[in-house]
Write a protein that holds these residues in place. Structure first.
Motif, PDB file in Angstrom:
ATOM      1  N   LEU A 135      74.714  75.382  23.193  1.00  0.00           N
ATOM      2  CA  LEU A 135      75.518  74.826  22.218  1.00  0.00           C
ATOM      3  C   LEU A 135      75.975  73.458  22.951  1.00  0.00           C
ATOM      4  N   ASP A 189      81.832  70.918  19.901  1.00  0.00           N
ATOM      5  CA  ASP A 189      81.900  71.518  18.905  1.00  0.00           C
ATOM      6  C   ASP A 189      80.912  72.684  18.418  1.00  0.00           C
ATOM      7  N   GLY A 190      80.291  73.137  19.604  1.00  0.00           N
ATOM      8  CA  GLY A 190      79.475  74.365  18.925  1.00  0.00           C
ATOM      9  C   GLY A 190      78.056  74.252  18.097  1.00  0.00           C
ATOM     10  N   LYS A 191      77.893  72.597  18.067  1.00  0.00           N
ATOM     11  CA  LYS A 191      76.566  72.437  17.353  1.00  0.00           C
ATOM     12  C   LYS A 191      75.168  72.740  18.367  1.00  0.00           C
ATOM     13  N   GLU A 192      74.403  73.218  17.600  1.00  0.00           N
ATOM     14  CA  GLU A 192      73.059  73.477  18.137  1.00  0.00           C
ATOM     15  C   GLU A 192      72.554  72.120  18.516  1.00  0.00           C
ATOM     16  N   ASP A 236      70.277  68.835  18.686  1.00  0.00           N
ATOM     17  CA  ASP A 236      69.055  68.454  18.197  1.00  0.00           C
ATOM     18  C   ASP A 236      68.184  67.321  19.306  1.00  0.00           C
ATOM     19  N   ILE A 255      82.611  76.642  14.157  1.00  0.00           N
ATOM     20  CA  ILE A 255      83.828  76.051  15.017  1.00  0.00           C
ATOM     21  C   ILE A 255      84.546  74.972  14.125  1.00  0.00           C
ATOM     22  N   PRO A 256      83.577  73.957  13.271  1.00  0.00           N
ATOM     23  CA  PRO A 256      84.294  72.929  12.699  1.00  0.00           C
ATOM     24  C   PRO A 256      85.247  73.307  11.582  1.00  0.00           C
ATOM     25  N   LYS A 310      73.716  81.887  11.271  1.00  0.00           N
ATOM     26  CA  LYS A 310      73.992  80.573  11.438  1.00  0.00           C
ATOM     27  C   LYS A 310      73.960  79.608  10.261  1.00  0.00           C
ATOM     28  N   ASP A 322      73.213  73.740  11.744  1.00  0.00           N
ATOM     29  CA  ASP A 322      73.356  73.370  13.001  1.00  0.00           C
ATOM     30  C   ASP A 322      74.434  74.195  13.837  1.00  0.00           C
ATOM     31  N   TYR A 323      75.243  74.909  13.041  1.00  0.00           N
ATOM     32  CA  TYR A 323      76.212  75.765  13.600  1.00  0.00           C
ATOM     33  C   TYR A 323      76.076  77.285  13.224  1.00  0.00           C
ATOM     34  N   PHE A 324      76.525  78.146  14.393  1.00  0.00           N
ATOM     35  CA  PHE A 324      76.738  79.528  14.429  1.00  0.00           C
ATOM     36  C   PHE A 324      78.264  79.943  13.728  1.00  0.00           C
TER      37      PHE A 324
END
Lengths: 430, 96, 623
Positions: free
Chosen positions: A235, A239-242, A244, B53-54, B85, B88-90
Motif C-alpha cells: 500500500l 494513505d493506504g491506496k493500492e 497503480d 483510510i481516507p 476493497k 483503490d482502498y481497502f
C-alpha cells in the motif's frame, strides 16, 4: 563485584548475519568451537529482513531460518546476541581477545519462554524500525516472529515502568533493574562479518531528504513485500491506496562521487528487478518503471532474470533521475533526462517511488580493532585475488559485505572461504 | 521468601528505578496518552461499517498517514482486520 | 527419553504441520482449511499451521509434541523435500525420536507455485492425506555407515583447483590434483595483469603452484584424465590415466622449463609423464575445478575469421604484450593502429530471436561477468601506452560491479575512450572498406538518441564470454547435474552453493558459472571448507552416514532367481552362498528396479516400500 567472565572458544565470529552464520557453521562442522557475536537482539542480519531473494525467488526466510536454526542448535556454536564489541585484537599468535558488553534486555533469558504475553500486555506503542517505520511495536517486544533467540527486549527509553509486563509474565522473567555486563571472549582466530547499512536517504537533497510522501527506501519496500510486512500487502504509506504506478530510482546511493560512494553496490539492479517482479505479481495492473544507468545482472541466472522482467512488461528507462518533488494527489514527481527516444528533460508522476540505495559498511573498526580498511571504509583484503578473506591481522579474516558489496550467493561462498582460512590458521598453530 | 516481603523489596527497587528513569517514564506516559486518544477515536470511527483510510481520516480529523500507521499497528495485534476493497482502498473493521 | 513414551513402533499417532511459507503457500492454498480437513484422517492427533515451519518456533512446535508423548509420526507440508527434509529430520532427532518416522508433503513447488485457488487447496489436502497414510506405516530406520578415505581429489589445475588443493592439504588431507594438460595455471595463464590490483597473473599462479609443489600432501598428476569412476562419498574409486604429451603439446613442453612459469603457457611442474600409465585412487571427496572455455565467435560474427583485423580480447592481450611500447601510436607488425573498436557481450547475453542459436538450439543467455572490466582494463592500457591510439567502446551495459572496478569506467571516460551504447537487435556491424581504414564499424548509438554512427578502425577487439567446458565424459560417468546454461549445477545457490546433488562431489570456480579470479578463489576455498567439514565428520567417526532408503531382501521370500542382480544398474546386489540375494547398501541408490522385477515380492525399498505406495494411492483416491 562479580568477576568478569572470560570465555574460551576456538573461533570468534563477529556478526550473526548470513555471512557470519555460514562461517560459524563451516567451522563448527569441522569440529571447532565458535562464538557468534551480534549487536542485534537476534541473529539473521539483513537477509532475514528481506522478502524474497533473486534469482530463485525463494523467500528469504526459507534460506535464512534453517541456517539460523542450525547455528542455534549446533553443539559447537554459541550465540551472543545484543552485545557491543568494545575491542578486538590479536595478542599472541594463538590468542585473539574480544572485549564485549552484554547489553541489558531487561528479560531473564534463562526464565523467558518466548510466549509474548508481555508484548501483548504492554500499553506503549513505538514506531517499529523493523517494519520500515510503517507501523508500531510495543515497548517490550521480540524483534520479529522468526527471531533467534525468541526472547523479548525492553526498550527502556519508551517504558513507563507501569509493571504490566512483569504482572502478565508467567515465569517471572522481567528484570527492570538489569545492568549491562562486561565479558570477554578469547579465541585462536576471528572472522569479521559485520555486514552493511544502506546509504542514507538524506544524503541526496535532490531526492527529497526523506521528507516526501511515498518515496521509500529499498529496505522499506522489502518490508512492504515481506510476508510479515506492516500492511500484509503493498500500500502507499501516505494513505493506504493500492499503488497503480511504481518507480525505481537506480544508483540512488551508488556510483556517485558527490555522495562519497563512487563504487557500484552490486545488488541494487537485481533487488529492484526482483521487487518489480514481486510487485507485478501482487499488483498485476500496476505500471512499474525502473530508471537506471546500466543494468548489472552479472551473477548466475541473473541476466535471464532481467530478460524475464522485461518480457513481463516491466519498463526499463535509461535515465538518471535528477530530482524528486511532491506531485499531485500524494504522488512523487520524477524529473529526469531521458537517454533514449528523443532525449530531453522529462517529468513523470508515480504513486510510489523506491530509492535503490547503495551499500555502506555497518561497522567502523576505528578505536576497536586494528584491522585495515580501504578508502571506501570496507575491510581490506591484503590478497584480494587469491585469498580474498585475509586481512592485515594474522589469523583474522573477513567475509561478506564487511569486505565490500556482495550479493547473498557471493557472501555465502566467501563466508565458506573465510572459514577455510580460519581453520587452516588453527591447524598451523598446532 | 514470603509473598509479602517479595512485594516490598520489589516496591523499593521500583521506586529507585522510577527516579532514575524519570524522563523516560514521563515521555512514555505522554506518548501513551496521545496514543490512547487516537486509538479510542479510531475504534469509535470503526464501530459502524468498515471504512477506508481516507474515510477514517476525515471522521477523525487526522492525516491519512497517521491513521494508516495506527490501523496497521492494531491489525498487527489482532484488534483490527482487513475488510473488502473499495476502489483503490481497502476497508478496515474491528475484529469480533 | 523412554522408548515407551514415544512408542515408535506402536500405533501411529501422527502430527501434521502445515507451513504458510510466508505467503508462498498460504497466498494460494487455504492452509487452515487443509489443517482442518486432515484432522479426521485416522491416526492424526494434532494438525497445526505455522508461518515458517523451518524457523525455530516452527521446529519447536514439532519437538514439543514429540516430547510430550502425543505423537510418534511427523508429517510436514511445506516446500520441496530437497530444501528442508533434513531440517525437519534434525528437529525430530533433537526430540530424541527416530528421524525416519517422518514424511514430507510438497505443497509449494508441486502445488501453490503452479495451482491457484480452490484446486490448490484441494490438491494440498490430497498430498497431505497421502503423506499421512504413508507415515502411519513407517518403521524406524538407521542410517547406513560406510568407511571413509582420508583423501580428496581435485579435478583441474587452474586457479580454482590450485587454491582448493592448497587449502585441502593445509587442513591435513591427502590431495590428488589432476590436470589434463602438462601445465598448471589454467585460463589465468593467458592473462597479463589482473584487475583491479594490476598484479601479474603469473605471480598469482606462481604463489599457488609453489605452495602446491612444496606440500607433501599433494600429488600432482599432469597430462592426466579420469577414465574410471565408481563408489560413493567417502569411498570413490577413480582411475587416473596419464599420457605422455605428443605433437603440439610436446612442443609446448619442450619450449618450457620444468619448475618455471611459461608466459601465456602456465607453470610446468617436474615429472611430466614419459609413458602412458594408469592408477586407481580411493578418495573420499571430489572437487570439480574444470574451469571454462572461451567463446569462439562464429565466422563472420562481427567480421571474425573473415578479417585478420578482428581479434578476441584474449588474443589482443597477447598482441599488446608483444607490441613495442612508447611510439605514441600502437603498431602491430609495423602496421599503425590508429583506432581500435572494442565490442562487449560477444557470445554473452544472447537473446532468443535476436542472436543465432547453435545446432542444438542453444545460446549463451547469461552475462560472463568479467569481460566489461577486462575490456576497460585493456582500453586504459592502450590509452596509457599509446596516447595516439583512439579507443571506441561498444557496449550494452557497463558492468564494472566489483571492488574498485568502477574506477576503470570513470578513468576510461576521463582518458577519452569513446563509448557507444547498442541494443542487441542493433548490434555493431563490421564491414571491410578500401581507403584510410581497413574496417568500418556502424552502430545505432543509444547515447546520442539513435544516431547512426560510422567509424573507420584499424582493429576490432571482441570481448568474448565464458562458456561451460565440454566435460561430457565426466558428467556421464559421474551422473552430474548440468544447468540449462551447460555449467555444472549446484544444489541450491544459497543453501548449498558449492555442492552438487551427488554426495561428496563439490564445485569450485568457473565450471559452475562465470567468475573472476577472486570469486573463483572464494568458491574454491568454500568448497575446500565443505570438504574439510565432511572429512572431519567422516574421520572423526571413521565412517560416512548415508540415507537408509535402499533395497532390502526378505530372506524368507527370496527364491534366488537372480532377476534383481541382472536388473540392478548399480551392481549393488550379489548372491550369497545360500542362494539368497544380498544388497550392498552403500552402492544401492534405492531406484527400485529390483522391486519391479522380483516375482515373489522378496525385495523392497526401506522407507519407500510397495505398501507405502498402496497406502498413498488409497488416500489419494479417497480425497
Amino acid at each position: 563485584m562479580k568477576a568478569k567472565r572470560d570465555l574460551q572458544f576456538d573461533a570468534i565470529v563477529i556478526g550473526g548475519g548470513i555471512a557470519g552464520l555460514q562461517s560459524a557453521l563451516d567451522l563448527g562442522d569441522q569440529g571447532y568451537t565458535v562464538a557468534v557475536v551480534d549487536k542485534d537482539a537476534t541473529i539473521g542480519g539483513k537477509m532475514i529482513r528481506l522478502s524474497k531473494v533473486f534469482p530463485t525467488l525463494d523467500c528469504a526466510s526459507c534460506i535464512t531460518t534453517p541456517k539460523m536454526s542450525s547455528a542455534a542448535h549446533h553443539e559447537n556454536i554459541t550465540l551472543f546476541t545484543y552485545c557491543t564489541l568494545n575491542n578486538l585484537d590479536r595478542q599472541t599468535p594463538d590468542k585473539v581477545v574480544a572485549q564485549l558488553i552484554q547489553e541489558a534486555r531487561y528479560v531473564d533469558p534463562e526464565k523467558c519462554i518466548g510466549c509474548r504475553k508481555c508484548e501483548y500486555g504492554c500499553p506503549v506503542y513505538v514506531e517499529d524500525d523493523e517494519q520500515g517505520g510503517f507501523n508500531m511495536r510495543k515497548a517490550i517486544y521480540i524483534p520479529f516472529s522468526n527471531a533467534i533467540p525468541q526472547i523479548p527486549l525492553l526498550d527502556v527509553e519508551n517504558c513507563s515502568l507501569c509493571g504490566k509486563c512483569a504482572k502478565v509474565c508467567p515465569t517471572d522473567a522481567i528484570r527492570y533493574d538489569m545492568k549491562p555486563e562486561e565479558f570477554s571472549i578469547t579465541a585462536k582466530t576471528a572472522v569479521l562479518a559485520t555486514g552493511f547499512e544502506l546509504s542514507s536517504m538524506e544524503q541526496k537533497p535532490q531526492y527529497g531528504l526523506d521528507r516526501l510522501q511515498n518515496v521509500v527506501s529499498s529496505m522499506q519496500m522489502e518490508r512492504l513485500l515481506a510476508p510479515h510486512g506492516p500492511y500484509n500487502r503493498v500500500l502507499r504509506p501516505s494513505d493506504g491506496k493500492e499503488p497503480d504506478s511504481i518507480a525505481y530510482v537506480q544508483c540512488a546511493g551508488s556510483r556517485d562521487e558527490s555522495l562519497g560512494i563512487p563504487y557500484c553496490s552490486r545488488v541494487c539492479c537485481m533487488y529492484a528487478i526482483k521487487q518489480a517482479m514481486l510487485l507485478s505479481g501482487a499488483l498485476p495492473l500496476a505500471d512499474i518503471t525502473i530508471y537506471y544507468m546500466d543494468i548489472r545482472a552479472f551473477g548466475k541466472g541473473y541476466e535471464q532474470f532481467y530478460q524475464n522482467a522485461k518480457a513481463m512488461g516491466i519498463e526499463f528507462v535509461k535515465a538518471k533521475v535528477a530530482k524528486i518533488t511532491q506531485g499531485e494527489n500524494q504522488t512523487a514527481k520524477l524529473r529526469y533526462e531521458d537517454q533514449e527516444g528523443n532525449g530531453g528533460v522529462m517529468e513523470r508522476e508515480h504513486d510510489l517511488v523506491i530509492l535503490s540505495l547503495g551499500i555502506v559498511p555497518q561497522w567502523d573498526p576505528e578505536g576497536i580493532c586494528s584491522v585495515g580498511c580501504g578508502q571506501d571504509g570496507f575491510i581490506k583484503s591484503i590478497m584480494p585475488k587469491i585469498a580474498p578473506t585475509v586481512t592485515n591481522i594474522d589469523g583474522v579474516y573477513t567475509a561478506g559485505v564487511a569486505a565490500g558489496p556482495k550479493d547473498i550467493v557471493d557472501t555465502i561462498t566467501e563466508a565458506g572461504a573465510a572459514a577455510m582460512e580460519a581453520s587452516n590458521y588453527m591447524k598451523s598453530l598446532a | 521468601m514470603s509473598e509479602e516481603k517479595k512485594q516490598s523489596t520489589a516496591t523499593t527497587d521500583m521506586k529507585k528505578l522510577r527516579q532514575e528513569r524519570k524522563e523516560y517514564i514521563s515521555g512514555a506516559r505522554d506518548k501513551m496518552k496521545g496514543q490512547n486518544k487516537i486509538i479510542k477515536a479510531l475504534k469509535e470511527a470503526l464501530s459502524g461499517d468498515p471504512k477506508t483510510i481516507p474515510e477514517l481520516a476525515e471522521i477523525m480529523g487526522m492525516k491519512t498517514d497517521t491513521v494508516l500507521m495506527y490501523v496497521s499497528t492494531l491489525k498487527r495485534y489482532g484488534i483490527i482486520g482487513e475488510g473488502p476493497k473499495d476502489g483503490d482502498y481497502f476497508k478496515y473493521e474491528l475484529t469480533k | 527419553m523412554s522408548e515407551t513414551k514415544k512408542d515408535e513402533s506402536g500405533e501411529a499417532r501422527v502430527g501434521v504441520y502445515i507451513c504458510h511459507c510466508g505467503g508462498n503457500i498460504s497466498d494460494h492454498v487455504d492452509v487452515e482449511k487443509v489443517a482442518e480437513a486432515v484432522k479426521g484422517i485416522p491416526g492424526v492427533v494434532v494438525s497445526h499451521t505455522e508461518m515458517f515451519m523451518c524457523s525455530d518456533p516452527g521446529q519447536e512446535l514439532i519437538q514439543k509434541d514429540i516430547e510430550s508423548g502425543s505423537i510418534n509420526r511427523v508429517v510436514v507440508a511445506s516446500c520441496a523435500p530437497s530444501l528442508h527434509e533434513t531440517t525437519f529430520r534434525g528437529a525430530i532427532s533433537r526430540a530424541d525420536m527416530n528421524p525416519y518416522l517422518y514424511e514430507h508433503a510438497n505443497i509449494r513447488e508441486q502445488d501453490s507455485w503452479v495451482h491457484h485457488g480452490d484446486p490448490a487447496t484441494a490438491k494440498a489436502i490430497t498430498l497431505v492425506a497421502a503423506a499421512i497414510s504413508k507415515s502411519r506405516g513407517l518403521e524406524p530406520l538407521e542410517p547406513i555407515r560406510v568407511d571413509a578415505a582420508n583423501h580428496t581429489t581435485v579435478i583441474g589445475g587452474g586457479v580454482a583447483g590450485l587454491r582448493a588443493a592448497v587449502d585441502l592439504a593445509k587442513s591435513g588431507l591427502k590431495v590428488a590434483l589432476i590436470e589434463k594438460t602438462p601445465f598448471l595455471g589454467g585460463n589465468a595463464s593467458q592473462l597479463d595483469k589482473v584487475f583491479p590490483t594490476g598484479e601479474k597473473a603469473a605471480d598469482l599462479i606462481a604463489y599457488l603452484t609453489s605452495a602446491v609443489i612444496k606440500d607433501p600432501n599433494i600429488s600432482v598428476y599432469t597430462c592426466a584424465e579420469i577414465t574410471g569412476f565408481e563408489g560413493y562419498i567417502g569411498n570413490f574409486n577413480i582411475t587416473v590415466s596419464s599420457k605422455a604429451p605428443q605433437g603440439d603439446m610436446l612442443h609446448q613442453v619442450q619450449a618450457a622449463t620444468a619448475g618455471k612459469f611459461q608466459p601465456f603457457g602456465g607453470f610446468l611442474p617436474k615429472g611430466i609423464p614419459e609413458t602412458d600409465t594408469e592408477e586407481t585412487l580411493t578418495t573420499g571427496v571430489i572437487v570439480f575445478a574444470t574451469g571454462f572455455k572461451l567463446y569462439e565467435p562464429r565466422t563472420g560474427e562481427f567480421g571474425y575469421g573473415d578479417n585478420k583485423e578482428v581479434v578476441t580480447l584474449r588474443q589482443f592481450i597477447r598482441i599488446m604484450d608483444e607490441a613495442v611500447p612508447g611510439t605514441g601510436t600502437m603498431k602491430i607488425d609495423g602496421r599503425p593502429i590508429r583506432r581500435i573498436a572494442m565490442i562487449h557481450c560477444v557470445g554473452s547475453r544472447q537473446i532468443p530471436g535476436i542472436h543465432e542459436a547453435d545446432a542444438d538450439d542453444y545460446m549463451n543467455e547469461y552475462c560472463s561477468r568479467t569481460c566489461c572490466t577486462a575490456t576497460l582494463q585493456a582500453a586504459l592500457e592502450i590509452r596509457d601506452k599509446y596516447p595516439k591510439t583512439q579507443v571506441l567502446d561498444y557496449y550494452r551495459d557497463i558492468r564494472t560491479y566489483g571492488h574498485n572496478q568502477e574506477d576503470y569506467y570513470t578513468q576510461a571516460s576521463e582518458k577519452n575512450v569513446l563509448f557507444f551504447r547498442y541494443e542487441p537487435e542493433d548490434s555493431p556491424v563490421i564491414t571491410k572498406t578500401v581507403g584510410e581504414f581497413p574496417l568500418k564499424v556502424s552502430v545505432i548509438d543509444k547515447l546520442t538518441f539513435n544516431e547512426e554512427v560510422e567509424a573507420g578502425v584499424d582493429l576490432v577487439v571482441l570481448a568474448t564470454g565464458m562458456e561451460a567446458k565440454s566435460i561430457t565424459n565426466l558428467v556421464e560417468m559421474m551422473k552430474l547435474p548440468v544447468g540449462s546454461d551447460k555449467f555444472l549445477q549446484e544444489v541450491h545457490p544459497k543453501l548449498r552453493p558449492v555442492e552438487m546433488a551427488n554426495g561428496g562431489i563439490l564445485l569450485a570456480g568457473t565450471c559452475q558459472a562465470p567468475m573472476d579470479i577472486n570469486e573463483s578463489c572464494n568458491a574454491a576455498q568454500a568448497a575446500a571448507a565443505k570438504a574439510a567439514a565432511k572429512a572431519a565428520a567422516m574421520l572423526g567417526k571413521g565412517y560416512v552416514e548415508l540415507d537408509p532408503f535402499v533395497a532390502k531382501v526378505d530372506p524368507e521370500k527370496c527364491k534366488g532367481s537372480g532377476e534383481c542382480i541382472t536388473e540392478c544398474p548399480e551392481k549393488a546386489i550379489s548372491m550369497t552362498a545360500d542362494n539368497i540375494a544380498e544388497v550392498n547398501p552403500a552402492l544401492c541408490t534405492g531406484c527400485g528396479m529390483c522391486v519391479a522385477v522380483c516375482s515373489v515380492n522378496g525385495i523392497d525399498i526401506q522407507g519407500w516400500g510397495l505398501k507405502a505406495y498402496e497406502d498413498m494411492v488409497d488416500a489419494i483416491v479417497k480425497f
